[in-house]
Design a protein around this motif. Structure first.
Motif, PDB file in Angstrom:
ATOM      1  N   THR A   1      -5.378   1.798  -4.384  1.00  0.00           N
ATOM      2  CA  THR A   1      -4.580   2.032  -5.589  1.00  0.00           C
ATOM      3  C   THR A   1      -4.238   0.751  -6.342  1.00  0.00           C
ATOM      4  O   THR A   1      -3.885   0.816  -7.516  1.00  0.00           O
ATOM      5  CB  THR A   1      -3.299   2.822  -5.276  1.00  0.00           C
TER       6      THR A   1
ATOM      7  N   MET B   1       0.855  -1.176   0.000  1.00  0.00           N
ATOM      8  CA  MET B   1       0.000   0.000   0.000  1.00  0.00           C
ATOM      9  C   MET B   1       0.899   1.236   0.000  1.00  0.00           C
ATOM     10  O   MET B   1       1.969   1.252   0.572  1.00  0.00           O
ATOM     11  CB  MET B   1      -0.911  -0.002   1.221  1.00  0.00           C
ATOM     12  N   THR B   2       0.429   2.287  -0.631  1.00  0.00           N
ATOM     13  CA  THR B   2       1.149   3.546  -0.682  1.00  0.00           C
ATOM     14  C   THR B   2       0.426   4.574   0.172  1.00  0.00           C
ATOM     15  O   THR B   2      -0.743   4.405   0.486  1.00  0.00           O
ATOM     16  CB  THR B   2       1.274   4.029  -2.144  1.00  0.00           C
ATOM     17  N   ASP B   3       1.126   5.632   0.533  1.00  0.00           N
ATOM     18  CA  ASP B   3       0.492   6.699   1.300  1.00  0.00           C
ATOM     19  C   ASP B   3      -0.138   7.739   0.390  1.00  0.00           C
ATOM     20  O   ASP B   3      -0.814   8.648   0.861  1.00  0.00           O
ATOM     21  CB  ASP B   3       1.508   7.379   2.213  1.00  0.00           C
ATOM     22  N   ASP B   4       0.128   7.637  -0.903  1.00  0.00           N
ATOM     23  CA  ASP B   4      -0.412   8.589  -1.861  1.00  0.00           C
ATOM     24  C   ASP B   4      -1.639   8.032  -2.546  1.00  0.00           C
ATOM     25  O   ASP B   4      -1.748   6.834  -2.790  1.00  0.00           O
ATOM     26  CB  ASP B   4       0.627   8.914  -2.944  1.00  0.00           C
ATOM     27  N   ALA B   5      -2.535   8.939  -2.879  1.00  0.00           N
ATOM     28  CA  ALA B   5      -3.647   8.586  -3.755  1.00  0.00           C
ATOM     29  C   ALA B   5      -3.085   8.578  -5.176  1.00  0.00           C
ATOM     30  O   ALA B   5      -1.959   9.025  -5.409  1.00  0.00           O
ATOM     31  CB  ALA B   5      -4.750   9.626  -3.623  1.00  0.00           C
ATOM     32  N   TYR B   6      -3.846   8.063  -6.120  1.00  0.00           N
ATOM     33  CA  TYR B   6      -3.394   8.060  -7.501  1.00  0.00           C
ATOM     34  C   TYR B   6      -4.420   8.699  -8.409  1.00  0.00           C
ATOM     35  O   TYR B   6      -5.606   8.357  -8.366  1.00  0.00           O
ATOM     36  CB  TYR B   6      -3.133   6.634  -8.001  1.00  0.00           C
TER      37      TYR B   6
ATOM     38  N   PRO C   1       1.047   9.478  -8.657  1.00  0.00           N
ATOM     39  CA  PRO C   1       0.758   9.561  -7.216  1.00  0.00           C
ATOM     40  C   PRO C   1       0.598  11.026  -6.814  1.00  0.00           C
ATOM     41  O   PRO C   1       1.338  11.895  -7.279  1.00  0.00           O
ATOM     42  CB  PRO C   1       1.992   8.941  -6.560  1.00  0.00           C
TER      43      PRO C   1
ATOM     44  N   PRO D   1      -5.313   5.887  -1.200  1.00  0.00           N
ATOM     45  CA  PRO D   1      -4.160   4.993  -1.054  1.00  0.00           C
ATOM     46  C   PRO D   1      -4.508   3.521  -0.871  1.00  0.00           C
ATOM     47  O   PRO D   1      -3.867   2.658  -1.458  1.00  0.00           O
ATOM     48  CB  PRO D   1      -3.431   5.529   0.181  1.00  0.00           C
ATOM     49  N   GLU D   2      -5.543   3.223  -0.091  1.00  0.00           N
ATOM     50  CA  GLU D   2      -5.877   1.823   0.187  1.00  0.00           C
ATOM     51  C   GLU D   2      -6.496   1.108  -1.009  1.00  0.00           C
ATOM     52  O   GLU D   2      -6.671  -0.106  -0.976  1.00  0.00           O
ATOM     53  CB  GLU D   2      -6.793   1.712   1.410  1.00  0.00           C
TER      54      GLU D   2
END
Length: 141
Positions: free
Chosen positions: A59, A1-6, A70, A56-57
């Motif tokens: 993506t 998982m990333t902390d950024d939205a896409y 991102p 983020p959750e």
């Protein structure tokens, strides 16, 4: 998982994936030079129905091969994106929860003012429905 939205581009604008940034309203990231350059490079705008956003959750749901970027979102922006993605019955419940949070924000201050004005603690409990420990804690502040 990333902390950024896409942000990403869909070939089919009718696909029910992500949320159109225009539907969320006022995202600061859309005004950054990096996002503007990315949009320009792809010949699109922030209002395009092909442009979508996922938190983020989620993506991992960005389609394979889709053009993506991102982007950081504030907590408030992220809440708006998540709210737009929620199915209608959940969205209504989320609105109720947000309204409750807004009402509860000044609770301790209000309880403290009531106690300072002379409202007895047991009456504060009766009027607010909070447990006595919360009233006691507010009295100590």
């Amino acid at each position: 998982m990333t902390d950024d939205a896409y942000l990403f581009l869909l070939d089919d604008a009718s696909a029910p994936l992500g949320v159109a940034p225009a539907a969320v309203g006022g995202l600061a990231c859309l005004e950054t030079p990096a996002v503007r350059a990315w949009l320009d490079a792809h010949g699109t705008t922030a209002a395009s129905p092909h442009l979508r956003l996922l938190p983020p959750e989620e993506t991992a749901g960005v389609p394979e091969g889709a053009e993506r970027l991102p982007v950081p979102l504030s907590d408030e922006e992220l809440n708006r994106v998540r709210h737009r993605l929620a199915p209608e019955p959940l969205a209504r419940i989320e609105e109720d929860l947000l309204a409750y949070r807004d009402c509860a924000d000044g609770r301790d201050n209000l309880i403290g003012r009531a106690l300072a004005a002379g409202v007895p603690p047991h009456r504060v409990v009766e009027l607010t429905g909070v447990d006595p420990a919360t009233v006691t804690a507010a009295a100590g502040r």
